[in-house]
Scaffold this motif. Structure first.
Motif, PDB file in Angstrom:
ATOM      1  N   MET A   1     -47.052  16.541  29.809  1.00  0.00           N
ATOM      2  CA  MET A   1     -47.352  15.819  28.570  1.00  0.00           C
ATOM      3  C   MET A   1     -48.689  15.080  28.729  1.00  0.00           C
ATOM      4  SD  MET A   1     -44.775  13.269  26.581  1.00  0.00           S
ATOM      5  CE  MET A   1     -45.444  11.654  26.297  1.00  0.00           C
ATOM      6  N   GLU A   2     -49.507  15.129  27.690  1.00  0.00           N
ATOM      7  CA  GLU A   2     -50.828  14.513  27.747  1.00  0.00           C
ATOM      8  C   GLU A   2     -50.710  12.993  27.716  1.00  0.00           C
ATOM      9  OE1 GLU A   2     -55.174  15.151  25.574  1.00  0.00           O
ATOM     10  OE2 GLU A   2     -53.322  15.693  24.544  1.00  0.00           O
ATOM     11  N   ARG A   3     -51.483  12.342  28.600  1.00  0.00           N
ATOM     12  CA  ARG A   3     -51.437  10.881  28.659  1.00  0.00           C
ATOM     13  C   ARG A   3     -52.054  10.265  27.410  1.00  0.00           C
ATOM     14  NH1 ARG A   3     -50.622   9.006  34.008  1.00  0.00           N
ATOM     15  NH2 ARG A   3     -51.122  10.527  35.646  1.00  0.00           N
ATOM     16  N   LYS A   4     -51.482   9.149  26.944  1.00  0.00           N
ATOM     17  CA  LYS A   4     -52.122   8.350  25.909  1.00  0.00           C
ATOM     18  C   LYS A   4     -53.345   7.669  26.523  1.00  0.00           C
ATOM     19  CE  LYS A   4     -49.089   8.709  22.455  1.00  0.00           C
ATOM     20  NZ  LYS A   4     -49.450   9.237  21.119  1.00  0.00           N
ATOM     21  N   ARG A   5     -54.405   7.536  25.721  1.00  0.00           N
ATOM     22  CA  ARG A   5     -55.658   6.953  26.217  1.00  0.00           C
ATOM     23  C   ARG A   5     -55.876   5.582  25.585  1.00  0.00           C
ATOM     24  NH1 ARG A   5     -59.957  10.171  28.023  1.00  0.00           N
ATOM     25  NH2 ARG A   5     -61.356   9.323  26.442  1.00  0.00           N
ATOM     26  N   ILE A   6     -56.198   4.595  26.436  1.00  0.00           N
ATOM     27  CA  ILE A   6     -56.395   3.234  25.967  1.00  0.00           C
ATOM     28  C   ILE A   6     -57.703   2.683  26.525  1.00  0.00           C
ATOM     29  CG2 ILE A   6     -54.990   2.265  27.870  1.00  0.00           C
ATOM     30  CD1 ILE A   6     -54.103   0.067  25.855  1.00  0.00           C
ATOM     31  N   LEU A   7     -58.488   2.047  25.656  1.00  0.00           N
ATOM     32  CA  LEU A   7     -59.718   1.359  26.056  1.00  0.00           C
ATOM     33  C   LEU A   7     -59.404  -0.122  26.191  1.00  0.00           C
ATOM     34  CD1 LEU A   7     -62.841   1.074  26.426  1.00  0.00           C
ATOM     35  CD2 LEU A   7     -62.972   0.848  23.918  1.00  0.00           C
ATOM     36  N   ILE A   8     -59.744  -0.718  27.342  1.00  0.00           N
ATOM     37  CA  ILE A   8     -59.552  -2.150  27.571  1.00  0.00           C
ATOM     38  C   ILE A   8     -60.914  -2.772  27.839  1.00  0.00           C
ATOM     39  CG2 ILE A   8     -58.435  -3.917  28.980  1.00  0.00           C
ATOM     40  CD1 ILE A   8     -56.202  -1.917  29.576  1.00  0.00           C
ATOM     41  N   THR A   9     -61.383  -3.610  26.919  1.00  0.00           N
ATOM     42  CA  THR A   9     -62.661  -4.288  27.131  1.00  0.00           C
ATOM     43  C   THR A   9     -62.407  -5.593  27.884  1.00  0.00           C
ATOM     44  OG1 THR A   9     -62.671  -5.603  25.076  1.00  0.00           O
ATOM     45  CG2 THR A   9     -63.476  -3.317  24.947  1.00  0.00           C
ATOM     46  N   GLY A  10     -63.441  -6.065  28.591  1.00  0.00           N
ATOM     47  CA  GLY A  10     -63.235  -7.211  29.477  1.00  0.00           C
ATOM     48  C   GLY A  10     -62.355  -6.845  30.659  1.00  0.00           C
ATOM     49  N   ALA A  11     -62.418  -5.555  31.049  1.00  0.00           N
ATOM     50  CA  ALA A  11     -61.479  -5.006  32.030  1.00  0.00           C
ATOM     51  C   ALA A  11     -61.600  -5.637  33.402  1.00  0.00           C
ATOM     52  CB  ALA A  11     -61.681  -3.491  32.143  1.00  0.00           C
ATOM     53  N   ALA A  12     -62.782  -6.146  33.755  1.00  0.00           N
ATOM     54  CA  ALA A  12     -62.979  -6.726  35.084  1.00  0.00           C
ATOM     55  C   ALA A  12     -62.699  -8.222  35.115  1.00  0.00           C
ATOM     56  CB  ALA A  12     -64.408  -6.455  35.570  1.00  0.00           C
ATOM     57  N   GLY A  13     -62.257  -8.768  33.998  1.00  0.00           N
ATOM     58  CA  GLY A  13     -61.927 -10.186  33.940  1.00  0.00           C
ATOM     59  C   GLY A  13     -60.508 -10.451  34.401  1.00  0.00           C
ATOM     60  N   PHE A  14     -60.124 -11.708  34.364  1.00  0.00           N
ATOM     61  CA  PHE A  14     -58.797 -12.142  34.809  1.00  0.00           C
ATOM     62  C   PHE A  14     -57.688 -11.412  34.038  1.00  0.00           C
ATOM     63  CE2 PHE A  14     -55.655 -15.705  33.760  1.00  0.00           C
ATOM     64  CZ  PHE A  14     -54.778 -15.365  34.766  1.00  0.00           C
ATOM     65  N   LEU A  15     -57.646 -11.593  32.719  1.00  0.00           N
ATOM     66  CA  LEU A  15     -56.582 -10.956  31.934  1.00  0.00           C
ATOM     67  C   LEU A  15     -56.781  -9.453  31.822  1.00  0.00           C
ATOM     68  CD1 LEU A  15     -56.031 -13.490  29.016  1.00  0.00           C
ATOM     69  CD2 LEU A  15     -54.679 -13.182  31.086  1.00  0.00           C
ATOM     70  N   GLY A  16     -58.026  -9.032  31.593  1.00  0.00           N
ATOM     71  CA  GLY A  16     -58.291  -7.607  31.418  1.00  0.00           C
ATOM     72  C   GLY A  16     -57.851  -6.778  32.605  1.00  0.00           C
ATOM     73  N   SER A  17     -58.067  -7.303  33.810  1.00  0.00           N
ATOM     74  CA  SER A  17     -57.708  -6.536  35.006  1.00  0.00           C
ATOM     75  C   SER A  17     -56.190  -6.388  35.133  1.00  0.00           C
ATOM     76  CB  SER A  17     -58.292  -7.194  36.253  1.00  0.00           C
ATOM     77  OG  SER A  17     -57.737  -8.474  36.476  1.00  0.00           O
ATOM     78  N   HIS A  18     -55.457  -7.432  34.791  1.00  0.00           N
ATOM     79  CA  HIS A  18     -53.988  -7.340  34.843  1.00  0.00           C
ATOM     80  C   HIS A  18     -53.470  -6.372  33.775  1.00  0.00           C
ATOM     81  CE1 HIS A  18     -52.941 -10.351  37.887  1.00  0.00           C
ATOM     82  NE2 HIS A  18     -53.960 -11.073  37.436  1.00  0.00           N
ATOM     83  N   LEU A  19     -54.129  -6.334  32.634  1.00  0.00           N
ATOM     84  CA  LEU A  19     -53.739  -5.370  31.597  1.00  0.00           C
ATOM     85  C   LEU A  19     -54.030  -3.936  32.048  1.00  0.00           C
ATOM     86  CD1 LEU A  19     -54.960  -7.396  28.519  1.00  0.00           C
ATOM     87  CD2 LEU A  19     -52.598  -6.647  28.904  1.00  0.00           C
ATOM     88  N   CYS A  20     -55.168  -3.734  32.726  1.00  0.00           N
ATOM     89  CA  CYS A  20     -55.460  -2.412  33.284  1.00  0.00           C
ATOM     90  C   CYS A  20     -54.343  -1.980  34.232  1.00  0.00           C
ATOM     91  CB  CYS A  20     -56.795  -2.421  34.026  1.00  0.00           C
ATOM     92  SG  CYS A  20     -58.248  -2.504  32.959  1.00  0.00           S
ATOM     93  N   ASP A  21     -53.926  -2.886  35.103  1.00  0.00           N
ATOM     94  CA  ASP A  21     -52.837  -2.581  36.037  1.00  0.00           C
ATOM     95  C   ASP A  21     -51.582  -2.141  35.294  1.00  0.00           C
ATOM     96  OD1 ASP A  21     -54.330  -3.209  38.280  1.00  0.00           O
ATOM     97  OD2 ASP A  21     -53.472  -5.211  38.528  1.00  0.00           O
ATOM     98  N   ARG A  22     -51.222  -2.907  34.269  1.00  0.00           N
ATOM     99  CA  ARG A  22     -49.973  -2.632  33.549  1.00  0.00           C
ATOM    100  C   ARG A  22     -50.011  -1.269  32.866  1.00  0.00           C
ATOM    101  NH1 ARG A  22     -45.527  -5.350  31.127  1.00  0.00           N
ATOM    102  NH2 ARG A  22     -44.245  -3.684  30.253  1.00  0.00           N
ATOM    103  N   PHE A  23     -51.121  -0.964  32.205  1.00  0.00           N
ATOM    104  CA  PHE A  23     -51.170   0.298  31.460  1.00  0.00           C
ATOM    105  C   PHE A  23     -51.338   1.501  32.383  1.00  0.00           C
ATOM    106  CE2 PHE A  23     -51.506  -2.614  27.986  1.00  0.00           C
ATOM    107  CZ  PHE A  23     -50.851  -1.948  26.953  1.00  0.00           C
ATOM    108  N   VAL A  24     -51.994   1.333  33.512  1.00  0.00           N
ATOM    109  CA  VAL A  24     -52.017   2.394  34.525  1.00  0.00           C
ATOM    110  C   VAL A  24     -50.593   2.663  35.017  1.00  0.00           C
ATOM    111  CG1 VAL A  24     -52.666   2.887  36.918  1.00  0.00           C
ATOM    112  CG2 VAL A  24     -54.409   2.144  35.292  1.00  0.00           C
ATOM    113  N   GLN A  25     -49.848   1.585  35.314  1.00  0.00           N
ATOM    114  CA  GLN A  25     -48.467   1.723  35.790  1.00  0.00           C
ATOM    115  C   GLN A  25     -47.573   2.391  34.748  1.00  0.00           C
ATOM    116  OE1 GLN A  25     -47.459  -2.324  36.720  1.00  0.00           O
ATOM    117  NE2 GLN A  25     -48.870  -2.416  38.469  1.00  0.00           N
ATOM    118  N   GLU A  26     -47.882   2.168  33.464  1.00  0.00           N
ATOM    119  CA  GLU A  26     -47.070   2.756  32.395  1.00  0.00           C
ATOM    120  C   GLU A  26     -47.458   4.205  32.100  1.00  0.00           C
ATOM    121  OE1 GLU A  26     -44.507   1.445  30.978  1.00  0.00           O
ATOM    122  OE2 GLU A  26     -44.640  -0.674  31.547  1.00  0.00           O
ATOM    123  N   GLY A  27     -48.447   4.741  32.845  1.00  0.00           N
ATOM    124  CA  GLY A  27     -48.787   6.157  32.707  1.00  0.00           C
ATOM    125  C   GLY A  27     -49.887   6.466  31.709  1.00  0.00           C
ATOM    126  N   PHE A  28     -50.594   5.444  31.227  1.00  0.00           N
ATOM    127  CA  PHE A  28     -51.713   5.663  30.303  1.00  0.00           C
ATOM    128  C   PHE A  28     -52.956   6.100  31.080  1.00  0.00           C
ATOM    129  CE2 PHE A  28     -48.871   3.110  27.903  1.00  0.00           C
ATOM    130  CZ  PHE A  28     -49.160   3.300  26.559  1.00  0.00           C
TER     131      PHE A  28
END
Length: 321
Positions: A1-28
């Motif tokens: 199944m094709e992965r859903k694609r998500i853009l996260i801006t501010g990705a290297a910041g405090f909150l952005g980096s934790h959001l990157c972790d979460r969505f990577v873990q969820e298979g995005f």
């Protein structure tokens, strides 16, 4: 199944980096974007080897292009601490206005759902306590904090305009004070300031008489709330935060106790327009998302202190952002 694609801006910041972790873990498939104005690649370098993560070095106030399909956008690019937005007022206003406009245009083009990161600062120095989403705020647009407060208020307005006029699927989160690992040690907010001062043998600085209150939410709780909001059907602004309120004087005492520091508390004049009270009304998050914070302040502070202890030596390095 094709992965859903998500853009996260501010990705290297405090909150952005934790959001990157979460969505990577969820298979995005996560596309992180940051111009590193206040973020650090150290926060996301562990993701670089992964095939479902890529990074774009880009300033979102310039035209944003992402090739291929895009299912979701999280807009978290912005200076977020007083020390940053007081030193970078124009960039703060531009990322809230031009940056948000560019990303809403991208969401419209890609038919993607977009969630924008607003803040409790839209309430200013509130005259209503706790703060429900229906409260319009008490903000000084020309004061020193106005560059941040009004950038976020404009962000909410243009997001609603794109929702109502163009039919873009939008979500708006109003974030209250959040803390945890990857906060910058010298970003000027109360928690990093207190912990850094305690760990480096400095007296803790409390502004005013310390009676002003804040409500601190641990980062994993916040990320869970944002995740649920993104996939909900709710398009109006929603508070995500921890309603456990504490005065900054008592909070400073907690940090001294936690760190075992013998330093004193010293008092300095209150900054202009500093909010006297901060506590979210999270009735909507509880009823609509089934969300409420789970991590106690004591546990969250313990985890954050472990991070600060590991990185305290970086304060004396030129690469401390």
């Amino acid at each position: 199944m094709e992965r859903k694609r998500i853009l996260i801006t501010g990705a290297a910041g405090f909150l952005g980096s934790h959001l990157c972790d979460r969505f990577v873990q969820e298979g995005f498939h996560v596309i992180g974007m940051d111009n590193l104005l206040t973020g650090s690649l150290r926060n996301i370098e562990h993701l670089f080897p992964l095939e479902n993560f890529e990074f774009y070095f880009h300033d979102v106030t310039k035209f944003v292009h992402v090739p291929g399909k895009l299912d979701y956008i999280l807009h978290f690019a912005s200076p977020a601490s007083p020390i940053d937005y007081l030193q970078k007022p124009i960039q703060t206003l531009k990322v809230g206005s031009l940056g948000t406009h560019n990303l809403l245009g991208l969401a419209k083009e890609k038919k993607a759902r977009i969630l924008v990161a607003s803040t409790s600062e839209v309430y200013g120095d509130p005259e209503v306590h706790p703060q429900p989403e229906e409260y319009w705020g008490h903000v000084n647009p020309v004061g020193p904090r106005g560059v941040y407060d009004e950038a976020k208020r404009f962000m909410e307005s243009i997001t609603m305009a794109y929702h109502n006029f163009h039919g873009v699927e939008t979500r708006i989160v109003r974030i209250f004070n959040t803390y945890g690992p990857r906060m910058r040690l010298n970003d000027g907010r109360a928690l990093p300031a207190f912990m850094t001062q305690a760990l480096t043998g400095q007296d803790l600085t409390v502004f005013g008489d310390g009676s002003q209150t804040r409500s601190f939410c641990y980062v994993s709780d916040l990320v869970e709330g944002i995740y649920r909001l993104l996939f909900s059907d709710y398009h109006l602004p929603m508070n995500i935060g921890n309603p456990d309120e504490i005065s900054l004087l008592d909070f400073a005492k907690e940090i001294l106790e936690l760190t075992g520091s013998k330093q004193k508390i010293v008092f300095k004049p209150l900054p202009t327009d500093d909010p006297k009270q901060r506590r979210p009304d999270i009735t909507k998050a509880r009823t609509i998302l089934g969300w409420e914070p789970k991590v106690s302040r004591r546990e969250g502070l313990r985890l954050t202190l472990e991070y600060f202890k590991k990185h305290i030596d970086e304060l004396h390095s030129p690469q401390n952002t």
